[in-house]
Write a protein that holds these residues in place. Structure first.
Motif, PDB file in Angstrom:
ATOM      1  N   HIS A   1      -7.703   1.388  -3.327  1.00 51.99           N
ATOM      2  CA  HIS A   1      -6.470   2.117  -2.815  1.00 51.99           C
ATOM      3  C   HIS A   1      -5.353   1.537  -3.815  1.00 51.99           C
ATOM      4  N   ARG A   2      -4.066   2.444  -3.976  1.00 57.69           N
ATOM      5  CA  ARG A   2      -2.946   2.226  -4.717  1.00 57.69           C
ATOM      6  C   ARG A   2      -2.255   0.920  -4.304  1.00 57.69           C
TER       7      ARG A   2
ATOM      8  N   ASN B   1       0.842  -1.216   0.020  1.00 58.58           N
ATOM      9  CA  ASN B   1       0.037   0.101  -0.060  1.00 58.58           C
ATOM     10  C   ASN B   1       0.839   1.102  -0.124  1.00 58.58           C
TER      11      ASN B   1
ATOM     12  N   ARG C   1      -4.456  -0.717  -8.474  1.00 55.54           N
ATOM     13  CA  ARG C   1      -5.456  -0.447  -7.456  1.00 55.54           C
ATOM     14  C   ARG C   1      -6.237  -1.808  -7.076  1.00 55.54           C
TER      15      ARG C   1
ATOM     16  N   SER D   1     -10.620  -2.107  -3.124  1.00 60.60           N
ATOM     17  CA  SER D   1     -11.177  -0.966  -2.388  1.00 60.60           C
ATOM     18  C   SER D   1     -10.644   0.394  -3.145  1.00 60.60           C
TER      19      SER D   1
END
Length: 118
Positions: free
Chosen positions: A36-37, A2, A31, A34
């Motif tokens: 997120h990266r 993350n 990603r 969710s």
């Protein structure tokens, strides 16, 4: 990994990494579900190279140029090599200049040690 893990791994703030992404230095970051990266070793290696170039004094504009050439692919290898060779020559000149400064400082310090301050 993350953003937090990636940030710690490459030694840059999340803000800087998002900025690099915004200007196109870091592209195609995956990603997770969710949204997120999610970074990989590929991004770690690339950002490590960016950091090295920055630490050697390469302008962000030139790093972006390198990144754009890299994005085009193998047909730009010669152009990338030339860009790096020009940077290498500037870096070598900078090192010589810094060495001269260091020697001047050493001479001044030697004067102080000998109590012959001028």
């Amino acid at each position: 990994m993350n953003m937090k893990e990636f940030s710690l791994c490459v030694g840059l703030s999340a803000h800087t990494l998002r900025y690099y992404e915004k200007i196109g230095l870091i592209k195609n970051v995956q990603r997770n579900t969710s949204g997120h990266r999610s970074y990989t070793k590929k991004e770690v290696d690339w950002v490590g190279f960016i950091v090295r170039l920055k630490e050697t004094g390469m302008a962000l504009e030139n790093i972006l140029q390198y990144a754009e050439l890299r994005e085009v692919g193998v047909m730009t290898v010669f152009e990338r090599q030339q860009l790096l060779e020009r940077h290498k020559e500037r870096l070598k000149a900078h090192i010589v200049l810094q060495q001269n400064h260091l020697e001047a400082l050493d001479r001044k310090i030697d004067l102080y040690k000998a109590n012959k301050v001028s």
